[in-house]
Design a protein around this motif. Structure first.
Motif, mmCIF file in Angstrom:
data_model
loop_
_atom_site.group_PDB
_atom_site.id
_atom_site.type_symbol
_atom_site.label_atom_id
_atom_site.label_comp_id
_atom_site.label_asym_id
_atom_site.label_seq_id
_atom_site.Cartn_x
_atom_site.Cartn_y
_atom_site.Cartn_z
ATOM 1 N N ARG A 1 -6.322 3.276 -11.260
ATOM 2 C CA ARG A 1 -6.648 2.421 -10.120
ATOM 3 C C ARG A 1 -8.080 1.947 -10.278
ATOM 4 N NH1 ARG A 1 -3.882 4.552 -4.624
ATOM 5 N NH2 ARG A 1 -1.838 4.936 -5.518
ATOM 6 N N ARG B 1 -9.823 0.651 -4.534
ATOM 7 C CA ARG B 1 -9.313 1.572 -3.509
ATOM 8 C C ARG B 1 -8.014 1.035 -2.927
ATOM 9 N NH1 ARG B 1 -11.738 5.733 -0.046
ATOM 10 N NH2 ARG B 1 -9.844 6.596 0.852
ATOM 11 N N ASP B 2 -7.062 1.903 -2.608
ATOM 12 C CA ASP B 2 -5.753 1.518 -2.070
ATOM 13 C C ASP B 2 -5.915 1.009 -0.639
ATOM 14 O OD1 ASP B 2 -3.126 1.205 -1.312
ATOM 15 O OD2 ASP B 2 -2.605 3.325 -1.464
#
Length: 160
Positions: free
Chosen positions: A8, A11-12
């Motif tokens: 990733r 950030r989600d």
């Protein structure tokens, strides 16, 4: 053991917004339950008080599917907070008219909604609150020229 999952790089955001929304909905539902309302009921009452609106218009404003809207209005009617009446403009449509008791409930509910929202924002430093709300509005509304929000599709029933 090495993971094959992609790394990733951001950030989600979707997960964070969903978690925040879920937490706010739970707080709001608990607070409104103290006066016998649900967030859906409160939303429908407030939008119906703003101007004369059909059940379909209110469903769109409250982001409710038809089945949920029917159940919500049925419950508002059962409690004496609203009633359906024919539209003068379109005899096939039903206007949701809020009763006097419904108006009082919506006013009380709005005070609760405002309190819950203010309490949530108190978690942020004072200078960041307005910027946070403005940023959320921008995320929801999009940048100028982004076009309309996607239409919520009806659920498809599985066929066998």
């Amino acid at each position: 053991m090495a993971s094959d999952a992609p790394a990733r790089t951001v950030r989600d955001l979707t997960g964070l917004l969903n978690s925040a929304g879920h937490a706010m909905n739970n707080r709001l539902a608990a607070a409104l339950a103290d006066v016998g309302l649900t967030p859906r009921m409160q939303c429908v009452l407030v939008h119906a008080l703003e101007e004369e609106r059909t059940q379909i218009q209110l469903a769109a404003l409250a982001d409710l599917d038809k089945t949920t809207m029917v159940g919500t209005v049925d419950e508002l009617e059962r409690r004496g907070l609203a009633r359906r009446r024919p539209s003068a403009a379109d005899r096939r449509a039903r206007i949701i008219a809020v009763t006097e008791e419904g108006r009082r409930a919506a006013e009380q509910g709005q005070r609760i909604v405002d309190r819950v929202h203010a309490e949530a924002l108190e978690a942020l430093p004072e200078p960041a609150r307005a910027a946070f709300v403005a940023a959320l509005n921008q995320l929801v509304e999009g940048a100028p020229g982004d076009g309309p929000r996607p239409v919520r599709r009806a659920r498809q029933r599985a066929t066998t």
